[in-house]
Scaffold this motif. Structure first.
Motif, PDB file in Angstrom:
ATOM      1  N   SER A 133       0.824  -1.211   0.000  1.00 45.57           N
ATOM      2  CA  SER A 133       0.000   0.000   0.000  1.00 45.57           C
ATOM      3  C   SER A 133       0.861   1.265   0.000  1.00 45.57           C
ATOM      4  O   SER A 133       0.628   2.185  -0.789  1.00 45.57           O
ATOM      5  CB  SER A 133      -0.937  -0.002   1.226  1.00 45.57           C
ATOM      6  OG  SER A 133      -1.600   1.231   1.365  1.00 45.57           O
ATOM      7  N   ASN A 137       1.246   4.177  -2.777  1.00 49.78           N
ATOM      8  CA  ASN A 137       0.513   5.362  -2.304  1.00 49.78           C
ATOM      9  C   ASN A 137      -0.986   5.223  -2.566  1.00 49.78           C
ATOM     10  O   ASN A 137      -1.663   6.159  -2.959  1.00 49.78           O
ATOM     11  CB  ASN A 137       1.051   6.647  -2.956  1.00 49.78           C
ATOM     12  CG  ASN A 137       0.838   7.867  -2.065  1.00 49.78           C
ATOM     13  OD1 ASN A 137       1.475   7.983  -1.030  1.00 49.78           O
ATOM     14  ND2 ASN A 137      -0.063   8.752  -2.428  1.00 49.78           N
ATOM     15  N   VAL A 138      -1.463   4.009  -2.366  1.00 46.98           N
ATOM     16  CA  VAL A 138      -2.885   3.736  -2.595  1.00 46.98           C
ATOM     17  C   VAL A 138      -3.480   3.221  -1.286  1.00 46.98           C
ATOM     18  O   VAL A 138      -2.915   2.329  -0.649  1.00 46.98           O
ATOM     19  CB  VAL A 138      -3.071   2.690  -3.715  1.00 46.98           C
ATOM     20  CG1 VAL A 138      -4.522   2.228  -3.777  1.00 46.98           C
ATOM     21  CG2 VAL A 138      -2.634   3.266  -5.060  1.00 46.98           C
ATOM     22  N   ILE A 139      -4.594   3.781  -0.902  1.00 49.86           N
ATOM     23  CA  ILE A 139      -5.242   3.348   0.336  1.00 49.86           C
ATOM     24  C   ILE A 139      -5.688   1.890   0.160  1.00 49.86           C
ATOM     25  O   ILE A 139      -6.217   1.498  -0.886  1.00 49.86           O
ATOM     26  CB  ILE A 139      -6.427   4.267   0.693  1.00 49.86           C
ATOM     27  CG1 ILE A 139      -7.033   3.882   2.053  1.00 49.86           C
ATOM     28  CG2 ILE A 139      -7.491   4.269  -0.382  1.00 49.86           C
ATOM     29  CD1 ILE A 139      -8.051   4.885   2.587  1.00 49.86           C
ATOM     30  N   PHE A 141      -7.979   0.396   1.775  1.00 56.83           N
ATOM     31  CA  PHE A 141      -9.430   0.287   1.931  1.00 56.83           C
ATOM     32  C   PHE A 141     -10.092   0.119   0.556  1.00 56.83           C
ATOM     33  O   PHE A 141      -9.749   0.817  -0.391  1.00 56.83           O
ATOM     34  CB  PHE A 141      -9.946   1.551   2.630  1.00 56.83           C
ATOM     35  CG  PHE A 141     -11.404   1.523   2.968  1.00 56.83           C
ATOM     36  CD1 PHE A 141     -11.917   0.578   3.833  1.00 56.83           C
ATOM     37  CD2 PHE A 141     -12.269   2.461   2.422  1.00 56.83           C
ATOM     38  CE1 PHE A 141     -13.270   0.561   4.159  1.00 56.83           C
ATOM     39  CE2 PHE A 141     -13.619   2.461   2.750  1.00 56.83           C
ATOM     40  CZ  PHE A 141     -14.126   1.498   3.610  1.00 56.83           C
ATOM     41  N   ARG A 142     -11.030  -0.792   0.455  1.00 60.40           N
ATOM     42  CA  ARG A 142     -11.752  -1.103  -0.784  1.00 60.40           C
ATOM     43  C   ARG A 142     -10.836  -1.713  -1.847  1.00 60.40           C
ATOM     44  O   ARG A 142     -11.146  -1.657  -3.045  1.00 60.40           O
ATOM     45  CB  ARG A 142     -12.440   0.128  -1.372  1.00 60.40           C
ATOM     46  CG  ARG A 142     -13.521   0.709  -0.465  1.00 60.40           C
ATOM     47  CD  ARG A 142     -14.336   1.780  -1.184  1.00 60.40           C
ATOM     48  NE  ARG A 142     -15.362   2.332  -0.329  1.00 60.40           N
ATOM     49  CZ  ARG A 142     -15.536   3.644  -0.091  1.00 60.40           C
ATOM     50  NH1 ARG A 142     -14.756   4.532  -0.670  1.00 60.40           N
ATOM     51  NH2 ARG A 142     -16.502   4.054   0.696  1.00 60.40           N
ATOM     52  N   ARG A 170     -17.172   2.703 -10.632  1.00 59.47           N
ATOM     53  CA  ARG A 170     -17.023   3.346  -9.324  1.00 59.47           C
ATOM     54  C   ARG A 170     -15.613   3.918  -9.182  1.00 59.47           C
ATOM     55  O   ARG A 170     -15.419   4.965  -8.591  1.00 59.47           O
ATOM     56  CB  ARG A 170     -17.288   2.284  -8.238  1.00 59.47           C
ATOM     57  CG  ARG A 170     -16.972   2.701  -6.821  1.00 59.47           C
ATOM     58  CD  ARG A 170     -17.969   3.713  -6.299  1.00 59.47           C
ATOM     59  NE  ARG A 170     -17.739   4.014  -4.893  1.00 59.47           N
ATOM     60  CZ  ARG A 170     -16.848   4.906  -4.452  1.00 59.47           C
ATOM     61  NH1 ARG A 170     -16.096   5.566  -5.321  1.00 59.47           N
ATOM     62  NH2 ARG A 170     -16.700   5.133  -3.155  1.00 59.47           N
ATOM     63  N   PRO A 283      -1.679  -1.396   7.055  1.00 56.19           N
ATOM     64  CA  PRO A 283      -2.150  -0.138   6.464  1.00 56.19           C
ATOM     65  C   PRO A 283      -3.670  -0.025   6.634  1.00 56.19           C
ATOM     66  O   PRO A 283      -4.360  -1.042   6.607  1.00 56.19           O
ATOM     67  CB  PRO A 283      -1.768  -0.272   4.988  1.00 56.19           C
ATOM     68  CG  PRO A 283      -1.714  -1.730   4.738  1.00 56.19           C
ATOM     69  CD  PRO A 283      -1.264  -2.360   6.030  1.00 56.19           C
ATOM     70  N   PRO A 284      -4.167   1.176   6.830  1.00 52.32           N
ATOM     71  CA  PRO A 284      -5.590   1.339   7.117  1.00 52.32           C
ATOM     72  C   PRO A 284      -6.469   0.791   5.991  1.00 52.32           C
ATOM     73  O   PRO A 284      -6.286   1.150   4.836  1.00 52.32           O
ATOM     74  CB  PRO A 284      -5.756   2.858   7.255  1.00 52.32           C
ATOM     75  CG  PRO A 284      -4.554   3.456   6.590  1.00 52.32           C
ATOM     76  CD  PRO A 284      -3.452   2.457   6.753  1.00 52.32           C
ATOM     77  N   GLY A 285      -7.365  -0.111   6.366  1.00 58.49           N
ATOM     78  CA  GLY A 285      -8.316  -0.630   5.394  1.00 58.49           C
ATOM     79  C   GLY A 285      -7.887  -1.931   4.752  1.00 58.49           C
ATOM     80  O   GLY A 285      -8.649  -2.515   3.988  1.00 58.49           O
ATOM     81  N   HIS A 287      -6.915  -4.741   6.544  1.00 61.41           N
ATOM     82  CA  HIS A 287      -7.582  -5.731   7.381  1.00 61.41           C
ATOM     83  C   HIS A 287      -8.871  -5.121   7.922  1.00 61.41           C
ATOM     84  O   HIS A 287      -8.937  -3.922   8.148  1.00 61.41           O
ATOM     85  CB  HIS A 287      -6.691  -6.106   8.565  1.00 61.41           C
ATOM     86  CG  HIS A 287      -5.314  -6.555   8.175  1.00 61.41           C
ATOM     87  ND1 HIS A 287      -5.073  -7.784   7.611  1.00 61.41           N
ATOM     88  CD2 HIS A 287      -4.114  -5.936   8.257  1.00 61.41           C
ATOM     89  CE1 HIS A 287      -3.762  -7.904   7.377  1.00 61.41           C
ATOM     90  NE2 HIS A 287      -3.166  -6.795   7.752  1.00 61.41           N
ATOM     91  N   PRO A 288      -9.884  -5.942   8.174  1.00 58.22           N
ATOM     92  CA  PRO A 288     -11.067  -5.420   8.868  1.00 58.22           C
ATOM     93  C   PRO A 288     -10.659  -4.975  10.279  1.00 58.22           C
ATOM     94  O   PRO A 288      -9.646  -5.445  10.811  1.00 58.22           O
ATOM     95  CB  PRO A 288     -12.029  -6.611   8.901  1.00 58.22           C
ATOM     96  CG  PRO A 288     -11.188  -7.822   8.637  1.00 58.22           C
ATOM     97  CD  PRO A 288      -9.993  -7.369   7.859  1.00 58.22           C
ATOM     98  N   PRO A 289     -11.449  -4.055  10.885  1.00 60.62           N
ATOM     99  CA  PRO A 289     -11.034  -3.453  12.155  1.00 60.62           C
ATOM    100  C   PRO A 289     -10.634  -4.452  13.239  1.00 60.62           C
ATOM    101  O   PRO A 289      -9.637  -4.240  13.932  1.00 60.62           O
ATOM    102  CB  PRO A 289     -12.269  -2.653  12.582  1.00 60.62           C
ATOM    103  CG  PRO A 289     -12.934  -2.289  11.305  1.00 60.62           C
ATOM    104  CD  PRO A 289     -12.689  -3.453  10.369  1.00 60.62           C
TER     105      PRO A 289
END
Lengths: 410, 258
Positions: A133, A137-139, A141-142, A170, A283-285, A287-289
């Motif tokens: 990630s 430089n890509v989030i 998440f999703r 999307r 990195p955020p997103g 793994h699930p919380p």
């Protein structure tokens, strides 16, 4: 069973691991000597071309900002192999399309390789490991959603032949897609996607793509393969053919037990070297919380690769198959039966300091003495017998996440 | 810390929870990446003198991230609807960190419902050149180092080791939401500096002197972009002066907003 020779193309000549924080993402490239790197590239290419000559298929992959895999642009390697090999299928596993924001470019590159190789491409798509990630430089998440939308766009780009089409989704917005060349294989090259959980297998099964599992071992393989098989049954009303599932393990075959162990210990570098700093693992997103929370608490996440692996332990887990040809066949057969069967074996046959000579010896022994028996094994596959076998083999008890980490997803 | 009783409102199909407590002039508080601030002691003090309205940004404190949400602008438009729906008038708008960024984005759209603006250790701009990392990369910093950058006195930071599973999962969820709103471009809107001249209400910037994530120099650059804005720096406080020095924080806030 098809067997695919795989090396990550590592640069193992590193300073003491205590002197750096992480082998991934922020290890300064001053530690990379381009002269040594050039030799390595040619050595790895020689290994892959040797695999072609010996009779194995070829697999390669891609990572970024890491000494563990110095192929940040796998399509470049693939293009060389398309020209330099004659026979082998060429598997890229895979294009990290959740992080690469150019699906049409990926479709173009893959179509080129397919044409160049006269239809020998097998095209993988991956979400990528957590530590990809930051370099992209890509989030994170999703990431899965982006992967599937990019996949849909690539598939359409490969199979649409009547001039430009529109795709405004999307995440990706393209209004004039009309790739040249189109793929050699019709309607499109075989597609692979890595899976690391039962859930991730379902979507792959819906598309009838090959689901590839890395180092899940006895601990995880049934759950993941069953997820795929269940998804396949549900979507298509028939059992998933064997050739829809793949398993990747570290494999070394030696002339005798001690030589085999020596080589296998060297391949374990793949695990021992993977020192990853906490900030790249979670990195955020990605793994699930609830999983991210466990990593925050100190569980090792993402890689699922132990830093202090013991060969016997890793063999017992089904992550490493090593020994004389007889022993390796027995180990793979046992795992194959336990797992319910698969049609592709991804042979991580080189890592770290394992020499060119030892790698080729292992490949040759595998090809001459293990491979024919594996082919017989899969040719004799009988779903009813397999079901009976599986029922007679109890589930291996789950190992705690604390020391093993989480499902291994490339 | 408990959230206390939450109000809820449905806007744009989103179930938005918020705290509304106290009486007096309305104070709309937008929290930062660390999550809701309404349960903190300083907020209780504010509720004695203000009608405090404190929504939870979608994705924080265990709430869902709406499928169509991509960045800070989604949040901005949600809150533009929110202040209309609550018919907020003559209010103080205060935002912390990414909540400050959100507040600034709202203020450049309209200040009609607000009488003053307070930005606390706020992100949102990029004063430096392309080679300068103006805001510490919180997603690429080792947790131990991050703690030092965030707090003047790290002993005041919440202790991860003592958190139960739910609190940890909420914290992990907050981090995902923070990333959604701030990941790229990182912690700023390149267009914002060109719009800050539109802020036509008294503005105060409150900054922790030891903030290592967003430095007081960054705050000063922010202040200089907003017409007539003032800035106060609170000693012995990091990125969250309201948590580390609540009394000094309150005294500066009240001197400005009362």
């Amino acid at each position: 069973m098809k067997t695919w020779f795989f090396t990550e193309d590592a640069y193992p000549y590193l300073p003491d691991a205590d002197s750096y924080e992480s082998i991934r993402v922020n290890l300064p490239n001053k530690h990379y000597d381009p002269d040594v790197g050039a030799d390595l590239y040619h050595r790895y290419l020689d290994m892959w071309t040797a695999a072609d000559e010996i009779g194995l298929e070829i697999m390669l992959n891609e990572h970024h900002q890491t000494a563990t895999c110095v192929v940040p642009a796998a399509p470049l390697m693939l293009a060389i192999l398309a020209r330099e090999t004659k026979r082998a299928r060429l598997l890229i596993l895979g294009n990290p399309i959740a992080n690469r924001n150019t699906p049409v470019r990926v479709a173009e590159e893959m179509a080129m390789v397919d044409v160049l190789s006269r239809g020998r491409l097998e095209c993988g798509f991956v979400r990528g490991v957590p530590y990809e990630s930051a370099p992209a430089n890509v989030i994170a998440f999703r990431g899965t959603e982006r992967l599937w939308e990019a996949h849909d766009l690539i598939m359409k780009a490969w199979t649409h032949h009547e001039g430009p089409f529109n795709f405004e989704g999307r995440f990706y917005h393209m209004r004039q897609v009309n790739i040249w060349p189109r793929p050699y294989q019709q309607p499109h090259p075989p597609v692979w996607v890595t899976i690391g959980s039962a859930g991730s297998g379902v979507q792959v099964a819906k598309h009838k793509h090959v689901g590839a599992v890395f180092l899940a071992g006895y601990n995880g393989i049934r759950t993941i393969f069953d997820g795929y098989r269940g998804g396949y049954r549900e979507a298509h009303g028939t059992e998933a053919p064997l050739d829809r599932l793949a398993y990747c393990a570290l494999i070394h075959v030696g002339e005798n037990e001690s030589r085999a162990r020596e080589g296998a210990e060297k391949i374990l570098w793949y695990m021992t070297s993977n020192k990853v700093a906490a900030q790249w693992n979670n990195p955020p997103g990605y793994h699930p919380p609830h999983v991210a929370a466990m990593i925050m608490k100190g569980a090792r996440g993402g890689a699922g690769v132990p830093l202090n692996p013991q060969l016997d332990d890793q063999m017992a887990r089904g992550n490493v198959f090593a020994g004389t040809p007889d022993k390796v066949f027995e180990q793979i057969k046992a795992f194959w039966e336990y797992s319910g069967g698969f049609g592709h074996l991804l042979m991580m046959g080189q890592a770290g300091f394992l020499s060119y000579g030892d790698t080729l010896t292992s490949m040759q022994l595998f090809n001459d003495e293990v491979y024919p028996r594996l082919r017989e094994l899969t040719e004799s596959y009988d779903p009813d017998r397999m079901a009976h076998l599986r029922n007679s083999l109890p589930d291996v008890e789950a190992t705690s996440l604390g020391d093993l980490g989480f499902a291994f997803v490339r | 810390m408990s959230e206390g009783k939450m109000e809820r409102i449905t806007l744009q199909g989103i179930d938005l929870p918020y705290v509304r407590r106290g009486s007096g002039r309305t104070l709309l508080m937008l929290h930062g990446g660390g999550g809701p601030v309404a349960p903190m002691p300083f907020a209780a003090k504010l509720m004695e003198r203000f009608d405090v309205v404190a929504p939870i940004h979608p994705g924080f404190a265990g709430t869902r991230i709406p499928d169509r949400f991509d960045n800070i602008h989604d949040l901005k438009f949600l809150y533009l609807d929110f202040i209309d729906a609550l018919e907020i008038e003559d209010a103080v708008l205060m935002g912390f960190s990414m909540g400050g960024w959100t507040a600034a984005e709202i203020a450049v759209m309209t200040t009609a419902r607000f009488s003053s603006l307070v930005l606390v250790d706020s992100v949102g701009i990029k004063p430096g050149d392309r080679d300068t990392r103006d805001v510490a990369d919180v997603f690429a910093t080792h947790p131990a180092e991050l703690l030092k950058l965030t707090w003047h006195d790290t002993s005041k930071a919440p202790n991860v080791a003592e958190m139960d599973e739910d609190a940890l999962a909420a914290m992990a969820g907050n981090r995902i939401a923070l990333a959604l709103y701030t990941f790229d471009p990182y912690m700023h809107n390149p267009k914002l500096p060109g719009l800050l001249h539109r802020i036509d209400i008294p503005t105060l910037l409150i900054w922790g002197e030891s903030d290592g994530l967003v430095t007081p120099e960054y705050g000063a650059a922010f202040r200089d972009m907003i017409p007539g804005a003032r800035m106060v720096v609170i000693p012995e406080a990091g990125h969250a002066p309201q948590a580390e020095q609540p009394e000094a924080f309150l005294s500066e806030f009240l001197a400005f907003a009362s």
